[in-house]
Design an enzyme around this catalytic site. Structure first.
Site, PDB file in Angstrom:
ATOM      1  N   HIS A   1      -4.236 -13.227  40.028  1.00  0.00           N
ATOM      2  CA  HIS A   1      -4.683 -14.519  39.596  1.00  0.00           C
ATOM      3  C   HIS A   1      -3.700 -15.185  38.530  1.00  0.00           C
ATOM      4  CE1 HIS A   1      -8.429 -14.394  41.614  1.00  0.00           C
ATOM      5  NE2 HIS A   1      -8.753 -13.243  40.750  1.00  0.00           N
TER       6      HIS A   1
ATOM      7  N   ARG B   1     -11.518  -5.331  47.193  1.00  0.00           N
ATOM      8  CA  ARG B   1     -12.321  -6.234  46.857  1.00  0.00           C
ATOM      9  C   ARG B   1     -12.520  -7.097  48.378  1.00  0.00           C
ATOM     10  NH1 ARG B   1     -13.625 -11.472  43.165  1.00  0.00           N
ATOM     11  NH2 ARG B   1     -11.825 -12.390  44.020  1.00  0.00           N
TER      12      ARG B   1
ATOM     13  N   GLU C   1     -21.853 -13.229  40.434  1.00  0.00           N
ATOM     14  CA  GLU C   1     -20.950 -14.227  39.981  1.00  0.00           C
ATOM     15  C   GLU C   1     -21.613 -15.638  39.663  1.00  0.00           C
ATOM     16  OE1 GLU C   1     -17.147 -14.547  42.204  1.00  0.00           O
ATOM     17  OE2 GLU C   1     -18.428 -13.268  43.685  1.00  0.00           O
TER      18      GLU C   1
ATOM     19  N   ARG D   1     -12.952 -11.450  33.536  1.00  0.00           N
ATOM     20  CA  ARG D   1     -12.558 -12.386  32.635  1.00  0.00           C
ATOM     21  C   ARG D   1     -11.195 -13.117  32.838  1.00  0.00           C
ATOM     22  NH1 ARG D   1     -11.196 -10.241  27.521  1.00  0.00           N
ATOM     23  NH2 ARG D   1     -11.997 -12.040  26.561  1.00  0.00           N
TER      24      ARG D   1
ATOM     25  N   ARG E   1     -11.940 -23.211  43.513  1.00  0.00           N
ATOM     26  CA  ARG E   1     -11.857 -21.838  42.706  1.00  0.00           C
ATOM     27  C   ARG E   1     -11.811 -22.113  41.371  1.00  0.00           C
ATOM     28  NH1 ARG E   1     -11.437 -17.358  45.651  1.00  0.00           N
ATOM     29  NH2 ARG E   1     -10.575 -17.538  48.112  1.00  0.00           N
TER      30      ARG E   1
END
Length: 841
Positions: free
Chosen positions: A131, A355, A468, A544, A675
């Protein structure tokens, strides 16, 4: 020499390059802009500055942005070297070190055996994720690394160091900063693993720190080792990323093996050079039979040739031989680096997680069951029927897909990555694969479905549910209880640790800062109780980010702020974006960041499972509800989405080639499918930092000032929440946010609503600052003067980039094709703000 001297010298070097490459007129423009910004920041009139910015042509706007961005890049290097210098020169027991942790544990009554038992059950797992709010190209990072290496020599007599720095600054100025293409998954893998070298150099020092600290505190040797492991999502994270194909997973695993081989061979060669004992064969150039070097040479050749080898047993045996033959110092000093690297990195380097979104695994299972004639419409079944079917299938060992028949595209996409990690484990051992993470886990069936997919290739996986959203976090304890109550699942889990992943991003976007933090606290506390009652060991995996709105902040503080009694087998944390460069770009920094995290883990894990006073928990429960209501009122306001799209550069961020993953999940462009990273990054660009504080005022009022002060003083969790909010509020800037509010002029009928929201947010920020300062009894960051000074020093230099960005946004939005026309300088401004603010995603 101190940081100010380094900053001044680097700044002068940049100025000289600007004069040479762009001319005196441009250099004068930079200096004039800087002078005007300082005046305005000091309270002066901004008319002249506004006129200057409005009159910039596209080329000057881009170059001016670049000039201030490069200033920040160089300042960041100077700050990094200052941290290295201070750490390298520190004497005695450092705060938040392994030794200070052991001292505190001993003071609490833990014996040496207790401390060893604690270390044996813990694992600090750090997971590199793709990310990337780290927007610098690899070429630029390479130049910056060379500048960083030269900084220690800048104040010596050797002028060549200054010339080397100038050469790299010159090269950077004429190198394009922006990527022309989106990075591939493989680019992300290679970029994320850049920091393995620094970490590998830090690990032996940490191991020696542990051994030395144990001798100092407990007066005896220890066989304990530093409880660290590393994993990665890059190349395995398929959730919403169509580019993470089975082939991409295979390529990522190949890179892991290659880098592991490099690291291991380097460590083996060093040990071979150092362990020269038993040199009977030196005259002939051959090692004596049974010598240490003979064993190391054999290990080297096996690793070089990519052969599976029992590294740890053989190295441990070598260590025992050294001790038995009176070579303790050689074992501890000369073999420890190799042994530590082999223990942590092995031949796998990092464990790759897979994932996938629960909807995708569910669709694949539905197709598999339909093709096998088991169930025509699995997706339409109620949960109890799905569980009955899945548990029945798990009791059976039969594959469902006909042997030898090609998989459909859907099944190949789902099963292919599992097949690739299976192949990797055969080559380098079981640690090549980590866990299978199921995004948006809402039910037990979501967790069981991947087990059916893995069975098709005959591979065992451990599923990790990822909770989430706010609703998912609230439901998570019940889901985990039902999961652990299934005999079929317990047979799969065996004596392994059950991992549960908690997402910070969507919960914050759902409910705001305070409510999300409380939901995460309560989910951990209740899930821990479930696991304890079920008799299984557990470990939480925290997703995180670097920003406060996504769970950021110092790792040690975050770990110490975990609910008491919720750290059982350790903790996993994601490391992403600019955090990797900030923490691990230098071995000294890597060592310090890792020891601080280990300090937090050791103390938090030793804390007994005692809940805080009931009245505090009740107060925070009420505060979270009030805070969430205030937050939802804001984001559900019909005027909020158009307001957000005008006062932030969200559409421009979508054009940045910073990641292979789209900025939105599939579907119509709404706030819901945006997102979390671009959501947070948008608010850091305009310095409102809304995800890191909004709703806090209402929560504190609900608690009451006196009670909030008591909670801050004696409750680590609440203290962590408020300390993180301090950082977010301190990095916010009403002066700059007001500039972005000038973008609200519009003719689409939303002007009145936008003006109302603008005034509300300005007042809310002021109220939040007052509320937090009232509780902590000091100004923001009063107990962190170094960070406070860093923010103050940066503001006058980041202001021009913000103002240029606002001007460019205004121009780009004035015409239909304006974004195409101003794309380059706008994207440069996004990069510049990120360099100046840091902690952007």
């Amino acid at each position: 020499m101190g940081i100010r001297n380094d900053v001044n010298l680097l700044g002068r070097t940049l100025g000289q390059v600007l004069k040479e490459q762009e001319g005196e007129a441009f250099f004068d423009l930079v200096e004039r802009t800087r002078s005007l910004v300082r005046d305005v920041r000091g309270g002066g009139d901004d008319t002249a500055l506004r006129g200057l910015i409005a009159g910039l042509n596209e080329a000057d706007a881009g170059n001016l942005t670049r000039a201030f961005t490069w200033y920040f890049q160089l300042v960041n290097l100077a700050e990094e070297y200052e941290r290295v210098r201070v750490l390298s020169g520190s004497q005695g027991t450092r705060p938040q070190s392994i030794e200070s942790a052991l001292m505190e544990l001993k003071a609490q009554g833990l014996s040496a055996d207790d401390a060893e038992s604690l270390l044996a059950r813990l694992d600090l797992g750090l997971t590199f994720t793709a990310h990337p709010t780290e927007m610098r190209r690899r070429t630029i990072r390479s130049h910056l690394v060379e500048v960083a290496r030269a900084i220690p020599e800048l104040h010596g007599q050797d002028e060549s160091a200054v010339e080397r720095v100038a050469a790299h600054v010159e090269a950077m100025w004429t190198t394009p900063e922006l990527r022309r293409l989106k990075p591939t998954v493989l680019d992300e893998v290679k970029g994320g693993l850049n920091y393995v070298t620094s970490i590998a150099q830090a690990l032996p020092a940490l191991q020696r720190d542990l051994q030395r600290a144990f001798r100092t505190v407990y007066g005896r040797e220890t066989a304990a080792h530093v409880p660290l492991s590393f994993s990665s999502w890059m190349g395995g994270d398929r959730d919403g990323n169509p580019f993470v194909t089975p082939q991409a997973t295979r390529e990522a695993l190949e890179v892991h093996r290659e880098r592991a081989r490099e690291v291991l061979l380097g460590a083996i060669k060093q040990a071979y050079a150092d362990l020269s004992q038993e040199g009977a064969g030196e005259e002939t150039g051959q090692e004596a039979a049974g010598s240490y070097r003979e064993e190391l040479r054999d290990l080297h050749n096996s690793v070089r040739d990519g052969l599976p080898v029992e590294l740890l047993p053989r190295l441990e045996a070598l260590r025992e031989r050294l001790h038995a033959e009176g070579q303790q110092r050689s074992a501890d000093q000369l073999l420890t680096p190799l042994l530590t690297v082999a223990r942590v990195f092995g031949q796998h380097l990092v464990s790759l997680d897979v994932r996938e979104h629960s909807a995708q695994t569910g669709a694949a299972v539905a197709e598999l069951l339909k093709a096998a004639g088991v169930e025509a419409d699995y997706s339409a079944l109620p949960e109890h029927a799905k569980l009955e079917l899945l548990t029945r299938e798990l009791r059976s060992r039969r594959p469902l897909w006909p042997a030898g028949e090609a998989l459909t595209d859907t099944l190949e996409t789902a099963i292919g990555p599992i097949r690739e990690v299976q192949a990797a484990t055969r080559l380098v051992g079981p640690r090549a694969f980590g866990h299978y993470v199921i995004s948006m886990s809402e039910s037990v069936s979501d967790v069981l479905e991947p087990l059916l997919l893995a069975r098709e290739v005959g591979f065992g996986i451990l599923p990790v549910p990822l909770f989430e959203t706010l609703a998912d976090l609230e439901r998570a304890p019940q889901v985990v209880w039902e999961l652990l109550s299934l005999p079929e699942y317990r047979a799969v889990l065996g004596h392994n640790v059950q991992e549960i992943m908690l997402g910070y991003s969507d919960s914050n976007k759902d409910a705001g800062f305070l409510a999300a933090n409380w939901a995460l606290h309560e989910a951990q506390r209740k899930i821990s109780d479930v696991c304890r009652r079920a008799g299984v060991h557990w470990r939480f995996f925290h997703g995180r980010g670097t920003s406060i709105g996504r769970g950021g902040g110092p790792a040690s503080r975050a770990i110490l702020g975990q609910p008491a009694g919720t750290i059982d087998a350790g903790i996993r944390i994601t490391e992403q974006g600019e955090a990797l460069a900030d923490k691990y770009s230098h071995p000294v920094l890597a060592r310090r960041n890792l020891e601080q995290a280990l300090y937090g883990l050791m103390l938090a894990a030793a804390r007994p499972a005692l809940d805080p006073p009931a009245e505090w928990m009740d107060a925070l429960d009420r505060a979270a509800r009030v805070s969430a209501r205030a937050y939802r009122t804001l984001v559900d306001d019909p005027d909020f989405l158009p307001f957000f799209e005008r006062v932030t550069p969200i559409h421009e961020i979508a054009r940045l080639n910073i990641a292979s993953r789209p900025v939105r999940r599939p579907g119509a462009p709404t706030l819901g499918n945006l997102r979390a990273i671009p959501w947070v990054m948008s608010w850091t660009q305009n310095r409102a930092n809304l995800p890191g504080w909004y709703g806090l005022t209402e929560g504190i009022r609900e608690i009451g000032l006196e009670q909030a002060r008591a909670m801050y003083a004696d409750w680590p969790f609440f203290r962590t929440v408020l300390d993180n909010s301090q950082m977010s509020l301190a990095k916010s800037d009403p002066l700059i946010f007001s500039e972005y509010l000038t973008l609200l002029d519009s003719g689409d009928g939303t002007a009145e609503g936008s003006a109302r929201l603008a005034e509300h947010l300005k007042a809310s920020y002021h109220d939040a600052v007052e509320a937090v300062q009232s509780v902590i009894g000091a100004e923001l960051l009063g107990n962190e003067p170094r960070l406070r000074e860093s923010i103050a020093l940066r503001n006058p230099y980041i202001d021009p980039i913000h103002r240029i960005q606002v001007e460019l946004l205004r121009r780009a939005r004035a015409t239909a094709d304006g974004l195409d026309e101003y794309e380059r300088p706008l994207l440069l401004s996004l990069q510049g703000v990120a360099a100046g603010v840091r902690n952007t995603g």
